[in-house]
Design a protein around this motif. Sequence first.
Motif, PDB file in Angstrom:
ATOM      1  N   GLY A 104       0.806  -1.213   0.000  1.00  0.00           N
ATOM      2  CA  GLY A 104       0.000   0.000   0.000  1.00  0.00           C
ATOM      3  C   GLY A 104       0.834   1.256   0.000  1.00  0.00           C
ATOM      4  N   ASP A 105       0.130   2.384   0.141  1.00  0.00           N
ATOM      5  CA  ASP A 105       0.790   3.681   0.184  1.00  0.00           C
ATOM      6  C   ASP A 105       1.623   3.809   1.462  1.00  0.00           C
ATOM      7  N   TRP A 122       4.143  -0.520  -3.248  1.00  0.00           N
ATOM      8  CA  TRP A 122       3.503  -1.095  -4.442  1.00  0.00           C
ATOM      9  C   TRP A 122       4.544  -1.650  -5.408  1.00  0.00           C
ATOM     10  N   THR A 140     -10.727   4.151  -6.598  1.00  0.00           N
ATOM     11  CA  THR A 140      -9.288   4.033  -6.400  1.00  0.00           C
ATOM     12  C   THR A 140      -9.021   3.493  -4.996  1.00  0.00           C
ATOM     13  N   ASN A 142      -5.871   2.438  -1.918  1.00  0.00           N
ATOM     14  CA  ASN A 142      -4.504   2.750  -1.479  1.00  0.00           C
ATOM     15  C   ASN A 142      -3.864   1.625  -0.673  1.00  0.00           C
ATOM     16  N   LYS A 243      -9.818   1.038   0.809  1.00  0.00           N
ATOM     17  CA  LYS A 243      -9.538   2.451   1.006  1.00  0.00           C
ATOM     18  C   LYS A 243      -9.303   2.665   2.500  1.00  0.00           C
ATOM     19  N   THR A 246      -5.836   7.848   5.885  1.00  0.00           N
ATOM     20  CA  THR A 246      -4.484   8.285   6.218  1.00  0.00           C
ATOM     21  C   THR A 246      -4.569   9.159   7.459  1.00  0.00           C
TER      22      THR A 246
END
Length: 250
Positions: A104-105, A122, A140, A142, A243, A246
């Motif tokens: 992930g991010d 990623w 989308t 993440n 999703k 953050t």
Amino acid sequence: PLLCYKRHQLGGRGGKKEGAQAGEGGERRPPSPAPPSGQPPWQEIRAEGLNCDYRLLFGKAEADEIFQRLEEEVEYFKGKGREMTKLHVFGKWHDIPRKQVTYGDPELTYTYSGVTFSPKPWIPVLNRIRDRIALDTGHTFNFVLINRYKDGGDHIGEHRDDERELVPRSPIASVSFGACRDFVFRHCDSRGKNATRHMKPIKLQLAHGSLLMMKYPTNVYWYHSLPIRKRVLAPRINLTFRKVMTVAKK
């Protein structure tokens, strides 16, 4: 498993089924005609509080290629100590009956059954799948949790994907490669000895290269599992794209 691959090759022509079959208790409207691009149509899987859409995302040749790349490039968490390879359930630690890893991010975290996961960065094959989902659905993601089941002995018990880190009401995109396995939904009110209602479980078969979109409020009311199936001898890789919120570090 061969049946799933045959369904896979049917594509979406003539409204034929592609591999997800709703068992008793499920409601599904007839699939719409195939889109102009020739891609298979979406199938709607509906019941009380259950809101899922399913279709083949990759043709067989591309799904085979992606499966091979996943086998070669995904690095699963190692089995040293309790971290990442065990679950904390009812005060006890248990080995995970499958291989698992998260990507992930940066700076995201995800807590599941007493273990907090920090994702790996990623890699191209995962970006390729993620981009295809975004193109196909407009959503989308993440973060992805990857589970590899070496055969029908590997499994996952009933659970809901309702962790607090998830963006509220966001969908979860579940992509499957490899052996076809039974995937079972069970309503929260119909579980165990103290069930307050009698609702039959909904059983699906998720084909090689398929996408199951689990949309709100599915994970509020329905548990899902991948039960043991001793007759399945081939591996399966499942990727659930999510999703995750953050959180700024203090």
